[in-house]
Design an enzyme around this catalytic site. Sequence first.
Site, PDB file in Angstrom:
ATOM      1  N   GLU A 254       0.833  -1.200   0.000  1.00 30.71           N
ATOM      2  CA  GLU A 254       0.000   0.000   0.000  1.00 30.71           C
ATOM      3  C   GLU A 254       0.870   1.254   0.000  1.00 30.71           C
ATOM      4  O   GLU A 254       0.660   2.187  -0.784  1.00 30.71           O
ATOM      5  CB  GLU A 254      -0.898   0.042   1.262  1.00 30.71           C
TER       6      GLU A 254
ATOM      7  N   GLY B 174     -24.631  40.575 -11.186  1.00 26.51           N
ATOM      8  CA  GLY B 174     -24.384  40.732 -12.618  1.00 26.51           C
ATOM      9  C   GLY B 174     -25.412  39.955 -13.421  1.00 26.51           C
ATOM     10  O   GLY B 174     -26.196  39.160 -12.887  1.00 26.51           O
ATOM     11  N   MET B 175     -25.410  40.179 -14.726  1.00 28.67           N
ATOM     12  CA  MET B 175     -26.357  39.505 -15.605  1.00 28.67           C
ATOM     13  C   MET B 175     -26.014  38.032 -15.726  1.00 28.67           C
ATOM     14  O   MET B 175     -24.903  37.590 -15.388  1.00 28.67           O
ATOM     15  CB  MET B 175     -26.381  40.165 -16.984  1.00 28.67           C
ATOM     16  N   GLY B 176     -26.965  37.243 -16.180  1.00 30.74           N
ATOM     17  CA  GLY B 176     -26.744  35.815 -16.350  1.00 30.74           C
ATOM     18  C   GLY B 176     -25.603  35.525 -17.304  1.00 30.74           C
ATOM     19  O   GLY B 176     -25.427  36.209 -18.301  1.00 30.74           O
ATOM     20  N   GLY B 177     -24.835  34.485 -17.001  1.00 31.82           N
ATOM     21  CA  GLY B 177     -23.726  34.087 -17.864  1.00 31.82           C
ATOM     22  C   GLY B 177     -22.467  34.895 -17.686  1.00 31.82           C
ATOM     23  O   GLY B 177     -21.500  34.702 -18.431  1.00 31.82           O
TER      24      GLY B 177
ATOM     25  N   GLY C 201     -20.436  34.861 -15.087  1.00 30.94           N
ATOM     26  CA  GLY C 201     -19.395  34.161 -14.334  1.00 30.94           C
ATOM     27  C   GLY C 201     -19.448  34.412 -12.839  1.00 30.94           C
ATOM     28  O   GLY C 201     -18.434  34.254 -12.155  1.00 30.94           O
ATOM     29  N   LYS C 202     -20.615  34.779 -12.307  1.00 28.90           N
ATOM     30  CA  LYS C 202     -20.723  35.048 -10.863  1.00 28.90           C
ATOM     31  C   LYS C 202     -20.443  33.792 -10.047  1.00 28.90           C
ATOM     32  O   LYS C 202     -19.700  33.838  -9.061  1.00 28.90           O
ATOM     33  CB  LYS C 202     -22.122  35.573 -10.546  1.00 28.90           C
ATOM     34  N   THR C 203     -21.037  32.670 -10.444  1.00 34.24           N
ATOM     35  CA  THR C 203     -20.853  31.419  -9.705  1.00 34.24           C
ATOM     36  C   THR C 203     -19.403  30.970  -9.755  1.00 34.24           C
ATOM     37  O   THR C 203     -18.824  30.565  -8.734  1.00 34.24           O
ATOM     38  CB  THR C 203     -21.772  30.329 -10.285  1.00 34.24           C
TER      39      THR C 203
END
Length: 1134
Positions: A95, A224-227, A229-231
């Site tokens: 191992e 910010g607006m969708g898409g 890159g906030k996430t």
Amino acid sequence: MASMNNEKASSSSSSTHRLTYEVFLSFRGEDTRNGFTSHLYTALDQKGIYTFIDDEKIERGKSISPTLMKAINESRVAIVILSKNYAFSTWCLEELEEIIGCITKTGMTVLPIFYYVDPSSVRKQIGTFKQAFDEHEQRFKENIEKVQKWRAILKEVANTSGWHLPKSTETKVIQEIVQEIVNKLSSTYIVDTKGLIGINCRGEELKPLLDLESNNVRIIGIWGMGGMGKTTLARVVYGMISNQFEACSFIANVREDSEKKSLLWLQQKILKELLMGSDMNIPDVDSGILMIKKWLRYKKILLVLDDVNKLDQLNKLARENDWFGPGSRIIITTRDEHLLRTRKVDVIYEAKGLNDVEAFHLFNLKAFGDKHPIADYLELSKAFVHYANGLPLAIEILGSFLFSKSKDEWKSALDRLKEYPEREILNVLQISYDGLQETEKEIFLNISCFFNHMNEETIIEILDYLELYPKIGLRVLVDKSLIKLQENKLWMHDLLQDMGKDIVHQECREDPGKRSRLWLYKDIDDVLTKNTGTREIQGIVLELHEQQEMVKWNPEAFLEMQYLKFLKIDSVHLMHDLKHLPNSLRFLDWSGYSSKSLPSSFQSNKLVKLRLRNSYIERLWKGAQGCKNLRRLPSKFEMESLEILILSDCSKVKTIPEFGKNMERVLKLYLDGTAITKLPTSIGNLTSLTSLGLRDCKNLTYLPSTFFNMKTLENVNLSGCSKLCKLLENLGMVESVENVDVSGTATRLLPYSNASFQTLKKLVFGGFKARSPNPMSLLSTSLSSLCSLTNLDLSYCNLKTIPSDVGCLFSLEKLNLSGNNFGCLPESIAQLSFLKVLYVENCKNLRLLPKPPLDIRTIWGYGCTSLESIRDVLKPNSLCEPSLYLSNCSKLADKQGFIDMFFAMIRKHLQGHFLHNRFDIVIPGSEIPEWFRHQIMGNEVSIQEPYSLLCNEWMGIAICVVFCSLPRHQIHEHCYLACRLIANGKKVSLSPITGDIFPLSDHIWLIYLLPQFYKEKDATKLVWECDADGFSQIGVRIESRCGRGLEVKKCGLRLVYKKDIEDLNRTMTQRHHNFDNSMAAAEGYKAKRTRDDYDEAGSSNDEPRPKRIGNSNCEESSEYKDCREELSESDLEG
């Protein structure tokens, strides 16, 4: 431990290796399985750490199983528990051999625990470890190399720092190990940023806002607006900082999970992850709130709530800061800024799109697998990047879709996007739209189809006519990042605009007559020619901006459009007169309307605004606007919904009808250029009137008393009403008036009361021949009473002095004294702390300008032929830094000082001082300073610059132009130079200009422009483009805008970078010793002149030049156009 793990892992391929487990436990079962190892496994499991433990009873001598081998290779961290009998197990040693190999293969981290054995015994292999290896050497005589390898591996592990029992208690060691694992696993998020272009720098921008040193609970919103890159940004920052907290939780998709699962489920998930325990039994949401407060209030946690779209979600998950322990941080990502403001978060960080360089890089990675495109695909790549307009989601989707496709397929895909936007992108963007109220959806669709990039005030006005409550609706759209407000213009991202238009298309893709809005010529022409319009149509906008052939629209084309509220058509000629217009119309704007009258069936009861510019109409059915052919108006206006009435340039209209008592909604009335002789007494019925235009009503002789009693009137233009004299002296009775133009009227303004003119903000007297021997009699009231005045125009009034109480106009922002005969200005001008622009053009007796206000931005001094200096401006370290336009000021004493001032401004900018988007100077001169590295004869210069410098170091662009007037060429009334930026062979439309100029000798124009000057979307994109070798071609072309009247002799160019401050310092140091000597000589020369010289100076015999109103922004400015259109013969007379 660091030496073993880090050095060997340097070539690891962990970023691409599939990892299943977070921890692998290696131990000797008979020594620790039922004690220490069991407790450690439980602690790891409670923390949510996915751990592999083999609980089979292992018989000595058996080979390691394939399952165990696979588990080792798919684990991030291995914990090796070295107990007294560990080395007796060949299974354990195999191992360990595989674990050490994974440090290099997969980047595994190895953490040793010395469980009641001394690390030196393991390292020296004495005691039980000696006994074990003696047995192995006997057993493996035929393969002694295997035993030697095990010895070396065990020695390597023993040399690594770890934990040693019994030097510390088992409980403490387990706590430390678990925290170390948490820290190790958190740091692995950083490696995932590969391919996420620009994300690390945005993460570094966000980190200081978290203020990790503070012990307060801090809430940060990413908006910010969708898409955008906030996430992704939240995940990256989460990985950067999670090792500084006791517990961490990233709750993704709050919006979706709260709908599909429940808020209770989310509460359970938060508690499980932050308490590292099993599922908790929470009976309901209210109980969940109490449990979050109870269990987390003393715990330093990091919580990310991703994609929040309702305040109730925050109220149930993180309503109060004191729910969490000191030092906790909550990060919220959302499309709704209002939600964050309502929650009273500490900081809102706006997620911004990729810049052109980043977008190009990301697209190339997705489309080609490389940061550089294939040469044949370069232009197509730029087109797709331009379409995505910085939106990371769109760039990734388009780039991935195009990967490995042919050039023809790329072209086809680009053409398809123009008609059918990419559905995967629109689905993400439409989430925000779906969450709007109905009126907000209507506003969004109107902006996307009709009003994008329009003036905010204009849009509010139109939407108000349509009863859509625009002020609150637009605020919601801004909060939800669906539109932006930039310099009073509403702006919507191109892809959001495409989404809005697609929503309208989806209403009925095959039949445009069944859609709510029409804006394409082919659709409008098809519907109106075939008469296929329906009650679904609410708005039609057709702006062709050029003369068209006659259209064969059906005369009854509008008959079925019973709900059409908004109709705007430009430059269309009808072959057949219309028989119908919808009575539902609230806004009708038809430029070039070709019929002689509106349809007789049209009832205007709901009409709020009617505009018929340049039309052929001769008769209206019941009031409204007309044009140059209009002769007859109805006997009385009775339109209860009307708010704006424009009859400007209806030069044949001699009488204005009476206004009915139901017209109290009228806000604006424009009668400029009409042939009227008086206003009707019923103008008093317009009780809401704020603006009245009577410019160039040359026959107007009478204003009724009801006019002077109006309570809401703010703006009055009476310029050119040459037959109005003393009648205007009572204008002060209109207590609400703010803007008054009485130029060309030879009138006086008398105070009606002590309160008179206290609301006045703009006052224009300019451009008339004074009938009084004392021109200042036109200001019978003291200037000090005009406490609200922001704009004062006294140009070409033959003034010999300016009263000292001009310094009492503390609100003044713009002062025009051009074309007068004074020799000096009062020192009190320096007290005008808000003054931004001063005009003293063609003041031919002016010798010295006093010290200007500190915040002044521009001084226009063309044609001041006696001017010698401007006090204090040229002193080193002067705080006053205006742009200066001083052509034909031939007596200026220190021209070099102006050049030094130009360099000083650039140096201040490089040192971090605020500077407006442009700064320039025009003075007599014929040489370009050597500092401009690139100089050439003629009107165009260009250079090649590496794109890496442009995107990281570029601060501005400096230009110097030497120019003159061509002999024997007539100079037009409006003659100026424009500096055109040319980036990579393409012109940028926005250009700085000199304003009107007629140089009598050689002059130089020094310009310094910041990148922000080119605000329009496409301008900076051109600059960032580069060729295959990574270079950008940047140049300027100086263009004469008056035929061939001006000649550019030579020009110089220098792109300014951060590093240039050293060169500027050397240049300035070399010049400063000359500066002091020249200034002393100039001051000595001026000292010979007394104040009496200026007071006694008579009026100049020189006829003043035409009034010049320059513009320091751009040649296409509407303000500049207005100035050109309003220039009249009275200006020429001075």
